[in-house]
Design a protein around this motif. Structure first.
Motif, PDB file in Angstrom:
ATOM      1  N   ALA A  34      -3.033  10.659  -8.344  1.00 57.82           N
ATOM      2  CA  ALA A  34      -2.516  10.679  -6.974  1.00 57.82           C
ATOM      3  C   ALA A  34      -3.224   9.681  -6.074  1.00 57.82           C
ATOM      4  CB  ALA A  34      -2.646  12.086  -6.390  1.00 57.82           C
ATOM      5  N   HIS A  35      -4.456   9.329  -6.429  1.00 59.42           N
ATOM      6  CA  HIS A  35      -5.230   8.420  -5.582  1.00 59.42           C
ATOM      7  C   HIS A  35      -5.551   7.110  -6.287  1.00 59.42           C
ATOM      8  CE1 HIS A  35      -5.713  11.711  -2.754  1.00 59.42           C
ATOM      9  NE2 HIS A  35      -6.098  12.483  -3.752  1.00 59.42           N
ATOM     10  N   GLU A  79       0.826  -1.209   0.000  1.00 65.02           N
ATOM     11  CA  GLU A  79       0.000   0.000   0.000  1.00 65.02           C
ATOM     12  C   GLU A  79       0.860   1.260   0.000  1.00 65.02           C
ATOM     13  OE1 GLU A  79      -2.930   0.061   3.027  1.00 65.02           O
ATOM     14  OE2 GLU A  79      -3.944  -1.771   2.360  1.00 65.02           O
ATOM     15  N   GLN A  80       1.913   1.264   0.817  1.00 68.45           N
ATOM     16  CA  GLN A  80       2.789   2.435   0.856  1.00 68.45           C
ATOM     17  C   GLN A  80       3.535   2.595  -0.460  1.00 68.45           C
ATOM     18  OE1 GLN A  80       5.600   2.442   4.088  1.00 68.45           O
ATOM     19  NE2 GLN A  80       6.351   4.514   3.643  1.00 68.45           N
ATOM     20  N   ASP A 123       2.460   1.667  -3.431  1.00 64.60           N
ATOM     21  CA  ASP A 123       1.494   2.220  -4.382  1.00 64.60           C
ATOM     22  C   ASP A 123       1.359   3.728  -4.200  1.00 64.60           C
ATOM     23  OD1 ASP A 123       0.760  -0.075  -5.784  1.00 64.60           O
ATOM     24  OD2 ASP A 123      -0.770  -0.634  -4.325  1.00 64.60           O
ATOM     25  N   ASP A 124       1.303   4.165  -2.948  1.00 65.16           N
ATOM     26  CA  ASP A 124       1.132   5.586  -2.654  1.00 65.16           C
ATOM     27  C   ASP A 124       2.338   6.394  -3.123  1.00 65.16           C
ATOM     28  OD1 ASP A 124      -0.472   7.681  -1.384  1.00 65.16           O
ATOM     29  OD2 ASP A 124       1.154   7.800   0.071  1.00 65.16           O
ATOM     30  N   ALA A 137       2.296   6.504  -6.977  1.00 67.97           N
ATOM     31  CA  ALA A 137       1.186   7.336  -7.449  1.00 67.97           C
ATOM     32  C   ALA A 137       1.515   8.818  -7.308  1.00 67.97           C
ATOM     33  CB  ALA A 137      -0.088   6.996  -6.681  1.00 67.97           C
ATOM     34  N   LYS A 138       2.160   9.185  -6.203  1.00 68.81           N
ATOM     35  CA  LYS A 138       2.528  10.592  -6.009  1.00 68.81           C
ATOM     36  C   LYS A 138       3.586  11.035  -7.021  1.00 68.81           C
ATOM     37  CE  LYS A 138       1.324  10.888  -1.105  1.00 68.81           C
ATOM     38  NZ  LYS A 138       1.816  10.971   0.287  1.00 68.81           N
ATOM     39  N   ARG A 185      -3.959   1.625  -6.943  1.00 68.72           N
ATOM     40  CA  ARG A 185      -3.943   0.655  -5.860  1.00 68.72           C
ATOM     41  C   ARG A 185      -3.854  -0.761  -6.425  1.00 68.72           C
ATOM     42  NH1 ARG A 185      -2.757   4.638  -3.944  1.00 68.72           N
ATOM     43  NH2 ARG A 185      -3.720   5.815  -2.260  1.00 68.72           N
TER      44      ARG A 185
END
Length: 275
Positions: free
Chosen positions: A101-102, A44-45, A47-48, A51-52, A105
């Motif tokens: 940005a979101h 999850e981190q 992916d974040d 994405a950023k 996932r």
């Protein structure tokens, strides 16, 4: 050379360049996910983080577009049109940056699955036993899927495909052949029924995708998302969910991946292998 031929050649060159950049981005993203996993960063981190980074790249394009100016000494009407176009493009890029940005996932998990898949040792081919009089006859080979039958089944869903006269490709047999090559032998019997069940299950998503990105939509007017609205695409989407690695492997051997990447971006399958 006619203007139409020149435009077609230029568009083909653009697609080739976009495809190259998308290939490079996919490889780079795969490397980043591996590096993050190696230092203990969870899916999850990871992916974040990615994405950023991707949203920041889009934001950079937004800044570049927003700061562009019309040619020197342009007429006022031309300048007005230029800045109106810049505002439209910049607004669209902003929406893409917000979405990016979101989004994304599950991509780190998909990357890990791909690594595990690639690291699996090849199964040794067993030696064929000597035939004896008591051996049972070998099972009959599974007949290939008839593309025309599958296509006819896909055409039965007018709410999921565009009208024939509006489709980007009157003949999408190349795409259908690649998609059907990703149907495993044990899946061929009853595949048409499987496809029909898939389309019915995802009716709302298919209708929305056709409405927002199909022929006549604003995204399609820019020459992208050309597969949306094709009956062959229903088979591609079903395989994208059922056998994503096999589909992409076959696709990369035969076709430009930009078409598959665009379709995957809009559809959002459970396992993402691009973008």
């Amino acid at each position: 050379m006619s203007t139409e031929q020149h435009d077609a050649d230029a568009y083909g060159q653009e697609l080739a360049r976009i495809s190259h950049h998308q290939h490079e981005a996919t490889d780079a993203r795969f490397t980043v996910f591996q590096a993050l996993a190696a230092v203990g960063i969870g899916h999850e981190q990871a992916d974040d983080i990615v994405a950023k980074l991707e949203a920041g790249a889009v934001a950079g394009a937004h800044t570049w577009i927003s700061e562009s100016s019309p040619p020197h000494k342009s007429e006022p009407r031309f300048e007005d049109g230029w800045f109106a176009g810049v505002r439209d493009v910049a607004s669209y890029l902003l929406r893409i940056a917000d979405t990016t940005a979101h989004a994304g996932r599950g991509r780190a998990a998909s990357s890990a699955m791909l690594v595990a898949h690639l690291q699996q040792p090849a199964s040794p081919t067993p030696a064929a036993p000597e035939a004896t009089a008591t051996d049972e006859p070998a099972p009959a080979s599974v007949p290939p899927l008839e593309a025309k039958d599958v296509l006819a089944a896909a055409e039965r869903f007018p709410w999921a495909v565009a009208a024939p006269g509006t489709r980007h490709w009157p003949d999408g047999s190349d795409f259908l052949d690649v998609a059907l090559s990703a149907v495993r032998p044990e899946e061929r019997a009853g595949y048409i029924e499987r496809l029909q069940a898939f389309v019915e299950e995802h009716r709302a998503r298919l209708e929305e995708m056709l409405r927002t990105h199909g022929p006549g939509s604003r995204p399609a007017s820019h020459g992208r998302y050309a597969l949306i609205g094709q009956p062959e695409t229903l088979v591609i989407l079903e395989r994208m969910e059922a056998a994503p690695f096999l589909l992409r492997g076959r696709w990369e051997e035969e076709l430009e991946t930009v078409f598959l990447d665009d379709l995957e971006f809009v559809w959002g399958p459970r396992i993402r292998l691009s973008r």
